[in-house]
Every structure is written in structure tokens, then in C-alpha cells.
Write a protein that holds these residues in place. Sequence first.
Motif: not given
Lengths: 262, 357
Positions: B1, B230-231, B233-234, B236-238, B240-245
Motif C-alpha cells: 500500500m 493507512r489509518v 484503510a484500516a 475501512r477493514d476493521a 473496531q480494532r482502529v478504535m481499540f488502538c
Amino acid sequence: MSDASVGHLVEQRLDATHGVVLYLDGISVSFDGFKALNALSLAIDAGELRCVIGPNGAGKTTMMDVITGKTRPDAGTAFFGQAIDLSRLTEAEIAQAGIGRKFQKPTIFEQHSVFENLELAMKADKRVRSTLFARLDSEARDRIAAMIERVGLAGAADRVAGLLSHGQKQWLEIGMLLMQEPRLLLLDEPVAGMSDHETERTAELFLTLAGRHSLVVVEHDMAFIASIARKVTVLNEGSVLAEGPLEAVQNDPRVIEVYLGR
Amino acid sequence: MTRLYGSRGWIALAAFSAALLIVVPLLALAVPAGNPFHLSEYWVSLAGKFLCYAIVALAMDLVWGYAGILSLGHGLFFALGGYAMGMYLMRQIGLDGVYHRPLPDFMVFLDWKAYPWYWSFTDHFLYAAALVVLVPGLLAFVFGWFAFRSRIKGVYFSIITQALTYAAMLLFFRNETGFGGNNGFTDFKRILGFPIATLDMRVVLYALSAAALLGTLLLGRWLVTSKFGRVLAAIRDAEQRVMFCGYDTGHYKLFVWTLSAVLCGIAGALYVPQVGIINPSEMSPANSIEVAIWVAVGGRGTLAGAVIGAALVNGAKSFFTQEFPDIWLYFLGLLFILVTLFMPRGVMGLLGRRKAA
């Protein structure tokens, strides 16, 4: 998204002076009349490794949802350290405060490389403006490289994460949690789908993490629990049924009745 | 990417820029009329129009291809930018309208004696240019703030954006709204005092559109290759995981959403003087859906694909609506089905596969 003063709360260092890193008191959550959590009270000490077991529907995942801000409790309080009221923070603020969470189903960024997954998770200023102009310095690169090594993905830095095996994805997600440098890790079935060898290595990893981090591990794999457990909490119908050393809990007739005996 | 646009990508971009900014203006201005290589006003305007569509497609790709937010209302932001520029162009008509009055013809027709308050200062070009950015930007910001705060996503978000543009279209259709009703604005005479319907002015507007498109492309590339991209696209893909990051994903979505709307507004403002008309049909739901088709045909999440898709679909549209006007909609429908079934990654996906083979 909540008010700006909360930001300061997050910035200040976690106050765990009384030795307790997480304190749940009388938490209740109900969904359409079903009580997922029923006056749940639980305290996790700094550096502790706590295993949580219980039958399906006991409220294990809901408990994690409450701690991480995904679900708001109907009643009760949740404190991180002495000063941080978790019920007032968003998921992102709770993560920044130092709570990391691993989901039951490995949740990674499938289209990003292993390296990028860890880069995004790494502790940093995560506001929009800083992220726009963020540059990786060599120290950060070294830390990511070290983490790739540590979670057994050496040589796979540029691999697209979606192509990893199930066990490798679990490890990558654990690596992402560690990049956040959390004080408290919540791990929902971390060894599900792992080979025996991988499970063994995960147990070793968790034992080395305890002390510097606090861990709450939810698992069904009793052999795995036995290999890491110090103190075990048994949940049933949304509240604590029993708590203590694994052996005592295993011999508790109420626990055998609702969970182990089946 | 992160490796989007290697050296080959930059060479392609340089060739594309040269063709846009040098070859087309030369063919229009330096090659005499009558020569088969000469580009007439018609072709220059048509090319300029396509460039504006390509900017909209890029704006759409940023929110849909990268952040996973499918907007079916981007035509609204495009039209609002167009109307803001249109107000200025209407004021530039001066006394040369059909009724030779200081008010636009449609206001004379409604028997209005003065401009409504929201037309104030629109005779100043810089003010109108500010409106081009601010009106779509503010609307998108307020809408997005509520939508993302309420965590509306997926198909629900798409439907609400569709409803938004439809509601705006109905509003603009009303004569009392003060924007010319269903006729909108047309019969522009000049811009900044220069006559608008000359080949020279066409080339200038075209060149500005080309510069805006290249600027958007570079801005987009910078965004999607940054950690911010990159955030996105993240998310878009997941998400929840981005929030928990520890990322507040609502802020990320709001930023890219608002930026995308502003880009559409700019495209609309460049579009209106080139086609010579703006009316509420630009806000029709079908227009916004077409934008999504351009991006899907070109390939989501590739930037270059958005530009290619906009050019291909609109090229086909120009051809069909002239030669076989009856079957254009069937062709469009068929195209969307075929792309969805056989080219999920669009034209760019095909190119990538050939390169890999």
C-alpha cells in the motif's frame, strides 16, 4: 468526541498507588431484559495475571465490552487506577489511557503488511493532525522490528497480514497490543485455533508479561489456564461465582455444577 | 500500500500531465482551425468537463475506496460548488439579460425587486470562490459530525446521503428558493470581465481544471501514502480494532469526508463556466450513483483508477447519448453488473493482474 477536559485525564499517569489497576464495582448490563452482567465486582492488581472462566453467556465478553467502552453499564462503576472513570471515556480514549484488547476472533488489518499493522498500533499521538505528518524514526522502526521478532513473525514484515495463518494472526494481534504499551491487557480466548506448540509459547509470553503489565485472560482451554493461572475468577450469569487459586476453584462444588462438570 | 506509484507510476503521471497541460492547449490554440488536429471549443469544453468529473471521482475514491464510506450524495457537493460559482456568473451578466435589468432574468420573472440576502457580495469573485469551498465544506462537516458521532455507517449512511441530495434537489427546484428553479442558471456572458464563450477562455478554464485535477491527484497520493491513509484503510477493514488502538475514528472520517466534499465543490465551480449551465438535475440521486460507478469501474482505492473510470464511463456516455441515446441507461446498468461480477477491482485490477502474470 467527549468533552475536552477528559483529554487531560487520559494524559495524566495512571495512578495505581493502591495496587489496583482495574476496579469494577456492582456493574450491571442488560440487553432487552436479559441481564448480561449482574452486579459484577472485580479488582485486578497491578502486574497481576488473572484468568477468567465461565460457561457461555456468563458475561465474559460483555465484561470486556464494559471495560473498553464498547458497552455502557446500566449501573455500577468502572475505574482504571484510582482516577480514571472508564464510563466517561470513549473506546479510543480508554485505549490511549492504557487498556489493550484482543478480540475472540483475531482482528487485524488484513490488507496491511505485518509491519504496518504494528506501526498503526504503536503508541503515538493518534490525533488526525499528528497522523497526517507522522514520520517513522529509526528508533520506532527498531521497536517494530523487535516486536516482529518477538511474536515469531521474523521475515514476514512485508507479508500482507491477511495471508498469515490463524495462529500467526493471533500473535500479530498480541504484538499490536504490546506496541500500544498498555498497562492492562484484556485477552479474549488468545489461544483459540493455535497449535500446541504455539499455545505453549503463548503461555511463556504471558508469564513474562505479567509483572510489568496486568493481564486478564478469558479462556476455555483448561490446560492453558493451568499453565499460566495464579488466580482464577469464575463468572456465571453475570456475576462472580468463585475466585481464588485454580486448584481451590476447580474443587468448588458450585463451579463443578455450573461449568467444569459439564 | 505504501508502494503506490513506483517510478513507473511517476512516469505515467508526468506523461498524463504533459498531455493535459501542453498537448491539448497546443492543439486548440496553435493548430489552425480546419486542420484535422485542431481542437474546437466543443472538444476543449468536453475535455474540461471530464477533468471536473475526474476530480469528483478522486474525491469519491478517498471516502469510499480508502475509508469505506459509500456516499450516494456527492453530486450535492458538486452542485453546491457549481451554484456558488453560478451566482457570480449571473451577477457578471449585468444588464445584458433578456430584460436588461440589474437582476437575473428569473428574478425579474418572479417580480422580485432586489436580490435576496444570501446573494449579497456574490458579485465579488473572491467571495464567490470562498463560498465554493465553504458551503459544501460546512454542510459536509455538520452532516458528517452528526452522522459519524451517531456511528451511522454502511448502507444506512449511503441511504441518508442519497436522501440529502434528493431533498436539496427538491428545494432547488422551487422558484422561491432563489436559484432559478428548474432552469437553474445559464446564459453566462463573462467571467472576471472577459467574455466566456471564446476559445481562449475555454482553454484557460480547461487548463485550470487540469491543474486542479493534478493537484487533487498529488494531494490524494500524499494522503493515502501517509500514516493517515493507512489509518483510513484500516478503518475501512476493521474499524473496531482502529478504535481499540486509540484512534478516534470519527475524527478521521469527518476529516476525509469534509475534504472530499470541498474537492467536489471546487470541481463543480470549474464545471459550470465550461458547460454554461447549472440546474437542480445535478443533485438528482442518479448523478451521485453514477459517480460511484465511475470509481467502481476504474478500481476502488487506487486513485488513478478513479480518473480512468471517470474518463471511460463518461466517454462511453458521450458516445452513446449521441449515437444511440435510447440504450445508454441499459449500457450503464450492464456495465455496473459486469464490473461487479467480473472486475471487482476495476480496470486497475486488470492492469495489476497483467503485470503480475
